[in-house]
Design a protein around this motif. Structure first.
Motif, PDB file in Angstrom:
ATOM      1  N   ASP A 113      41.427  54.155   2.496  1.00  0.00           N
ATOM      2  CA  ASP A 113      42.806  53.586   3.088  1.00  0.00           C
ATOM      3  C   ASP A 113      41.966  53.492   4.668  1.00  0.00           C
ATOM      4  O   ASP A 113      41.336  53.394   4.885  1.00  0.00           O
ATOM      5  CB  ASP A 113      43.908  55.452   3.359  1.00  0.00           C
ATOM      6  CG  ASP A 113      43.107  56.399   4.182  1.00  0.00           C
ATOM      7  OD1 ASP A 113      42.374  55.741   4.790  1.00  0.00           O
ATOM      8  OD2 ASP A 113      43.470  57.298   4.219  1.00  0.00           O
ATOM      9  N   ASP A 114      43.115  52.929   5.018  1.00  0.00           N
ATOM     10  CA  ASP A 114      42.708  52.511   6.611  1.00  0.00           C
ATOM     11  C   ASP A 114      42.778  53.271   8.160  1.00  0.00           C
ATOM     12  O   ASP A 114      43.868  52.776   8.529  1.00  0.00           O
ATOM     13  CB  ASP A 114      42.654  50.107   7.457  1.00  0.00           C
ATOM     14  CG  ASP A 114      44.667  50.251   6.909  1.00  0.00           C
ATOM     15  OD1 ASP A 114      44.882  51.454   6.326  1.00  0.00           O
ATOM     16  OD2 ASP A 114      45.068  49.466   6.860  1.00  0.00           O
ATOM     17  N   GLY A 115      43.156  54.070   7.608  1.00  0.00           N
ATOM     18  CA  GLY A 115      43.754  55.340   8.490  1.00  0.00           C
ATOM     19  C   GLY A 115      43.073  55.820   9.814  1.00  0.00           C
ATOM     20  O   GLY A 115      42.229  55.356   9.835  1.00  0.00           O
ATOM     21  N   VAL A 116      42.823  56.593  10.207  1.00  0.00           N
ATOM     22  CA  VAL A 116      43.279  57.596  10.900  1.00  0.00           C
ATOM     23  C   VAL A 116      41.768  57.619  10.933  1.00  0.00           C
ATOM     24  O   VAL A 116      39.920  58.088  11.849  1.00  0.00           O
ATOM     25  CB  VAL A 116      43.638  58.237  12.160  1.00  0.00           C
ATOM     26  CG1 VAL A 116      44.079  57.933  12.763  1.00  0.00           C
ATOM     27  CG2 VAL A 116      43.773  59.581  11.565  1.00  0.00           C
ATOM     28  N   GLY A 117      40.666  58.666  10.040  1.00  0.00           N
ATOM     29  CA  GLY A 117      39.388  58.991   8.927  1.00  0.00           C
ATOM     30  C   GLY A 117      39.323  60.405   9.635  1.00  0.00           C
ATOM     31  O   GLY A 117      40.257  61.188  10.227  1.00  0.00           O
ATOM     32  N   PHE A 118      38.336  60.731  10.112  1.00  0.00           N
ATOM     33  CA  PHE A 118      38.187  62.003   9.817  1.00  0.00           C
ATOM     34  C   PHE A 118      36.727  62.214  10.096  1.00  0.00           C
ATOM     35  O   PHE A 118      35.530  62.460   9.884  1.00  0.00           O
ATOM     36  CB  PHE A 118      38.236  63.290   9.415  1.00  0.00           C
ATOM     37  CG  PHE A 118      38.783  63.571   8.269  1.00  0.00           C
ATOM     38  CD1 PHE A 118      36.799  64.264   7.185  1.00  0.00           C
ATOM     39  CD2 PHE A 118      39.248  62.965   6.722  1.00  0.00           C
ATOM     40  CE1 PHE A 118      36.494  63.865   6.513  1.00  0.00           C
ATOM     41  CE2 PHE A 118      38.312  62.569   5.751  1.00  0.00           C
ATOM     42  CZ  PHE A 118      37.455  63.210   5.063  1.00  0.00           C
ATOM     43  N   LYS A 119      35.683  63.506  11.235  1.00  0.00           N
ATOM     44  CA  LYS A 119      34.892  63.667  11.072  1.00  0.00           C
ATOM     45  C   LYS A 119      34.303  65.342  10.804  1.00  0.00           C
ATOM     46  O   LYS A 119      33.501  64.610   9.654  1.00  0.00           O
ATOM     47  CB  LYS A 119      34.463  63.430  12.753  1.00  0.00           C
ATOM     48  CG  LYS A 119      32.994  64.157  13.313  1.00  0.00           C
ATOM     49  CD  LYS A 119      32.679  64.084  14.649  1.00  0.00           C
ATOM     50  CE  LYS A 119      31.311  64.277  15.564  1.00  0.00           C
ATOM     51  NZ  LYS A 119      31.350  63.882  16.333  1.00  0.00           N
ATOM     52  N   GLU A 120      35.313  65.732  10.466  1.00  0.00           N
ATOM     53  CA  GLU A 120      35.033  66.942  10.336  1.00  0.00           C
ATOM     54  C   GLU A 120      35.724  66.826   9.149  1.00  0.00           C
ATOM     55  O   GLU A 120      37.664  67.401   9.448  1.00  0.00           O
ATOM     56  CB  GLU A 120      34.503  68.408  10.804  1.00  0.00           C
ATOM     57  CG  GLU A 120      33.416  68.240  10.916  1.00  0.00           C
ATOM     58  CD  GLU A 120      31.828  68.347  10.453  1.00  0.00           C
ATOM     59  OE1 GLU A 120      31.979  68.560   9.462  1.00  0.00           O
ATOM     60  OE2 GLU A 120      31.659  67.484  10.608  1.00  0.00           O
ATOM     61  N   PRO A 121      36.735  67.629   8.263  1.00  0.00           N
ATOM     62  CA  PRO A 121      37.906  68.386   7.179  1.00  0.00           C
ATOM     63  C   PRO A 121      38.154  68.911   7.590  1.00  0.00           C
ATOM     64  O   PRO A 121      37.587  69.779   8.093  1.00  0.00           O
ATOM     65  CB  PRO A 121      37.112  68.406   5.649  1.00  0.00           C
ATOM     66  CG  PRO A 121      36.174  67.619   5.222  1.00  0.00           C
ATOM     67  CD  PRO A 121      34.626  67.671   6.940  1.00  0.00           C
ATOM     68  N   SER A 149      35.253  58.430   9.357  1.00  0.00           N
ATOM     69  CA  SER A 149      34.684  58.450  10.461  1.00  0.00           C
ATOM     70  C   SER A 149      35.898  58.556  11.715  1.00  0.00           C
ATOM     71  O   SER A 149      36.773  57.635  10.922  1.00  0.00           O
ATOM     72  CB  SER A 149      33.434  57.829  10.875  1.00  0.00           C
ATOM     73  OG  SER A 149      34.070  56.197  11.053  1.00  0.00           O
ATOM     74  N   ASN A 150      36.088  58.928  12.701  1.00  0.00           N
ATOM     75  CA  ASN A 150      37.259  58.862  13.492  1.00  0.00           C
ATOM     76  C   ASN A 150      37.816  57.754  13.342  1.00  0.00           C
ATOM     77  O   ASN A 150      36.938  57.043  14.021  1.00  0.00           O
ATOM     78  CB  ASN A 150      37.017  59.330  14.819  1.00  0.00           C
ATOM     79  CG  ASN A 150      37.203  61.170  14.390  1.00  0.00           C
ATOM     80  OD1 ASN A 150      37.856  61.369  13.367  1.00  0.00           O
ATOM     81  ND2 ASN A 150      36.255  61.585  15.590  1.00  0.00           N
ATOM     82  N   GLY A 151      38.795  57.009  13.302  1.00  0.00           N
ATOM     83  CA  GLY A 151      39.280  55.924  13.581  1.00  0.00           C
ATOM     84  C   GLY A 151      38.435  54.631  12.507  1.00  0.00           C
ATOM     85  O   GLY A 151      39.116  53.229  13.218  1.00  0.00           O
TER      86      GLY A 151
END
Length: 79
Positions: A16-24, A49-51
């Motif tokens: 996806d092209d969402g916001v991502g995450f650094k840690e679940p 990764s974030n963003g």
């Protein structure tokens, strides 16, 4: 989403092209995907990764997959 066969393995990818995450975050979803992939002799790879969105790829050995005769349904078998 993509599904392919690579070197006698089934590869399922969702990106996806969402916001991502650094840690679940808390919860069981990602952990369960890792455990179920391992139980089937496969791998679950997560890249995020974030963003920058998220990629989840599940790679399973073909010998764990059987089809139901006369249907388009498949079953995965754990060891």
């Amino acid at each position: 989403m993509s599904i392919s066969l690579e070197d006698e393995r089934l590869v399922l990818s969702v990106k996806d092209d969402g916001v991502g995450f650094k840690e679940p975050k808390s919860g069981n979803g990602l952990k369960n995907m890792l455990l179920r992939s391992a139980a089937l002799g496969g791998d679950c790879i997560m890249e995020s990764s974030n963003g920058h969105g998220t990629l989840v790829k599940v790679v399973l050995p073909i010998d764990k997959i059987t089809s139901e005769p006369g249907t388009s349904q498949f079953k995965l078998h754990a060891e």
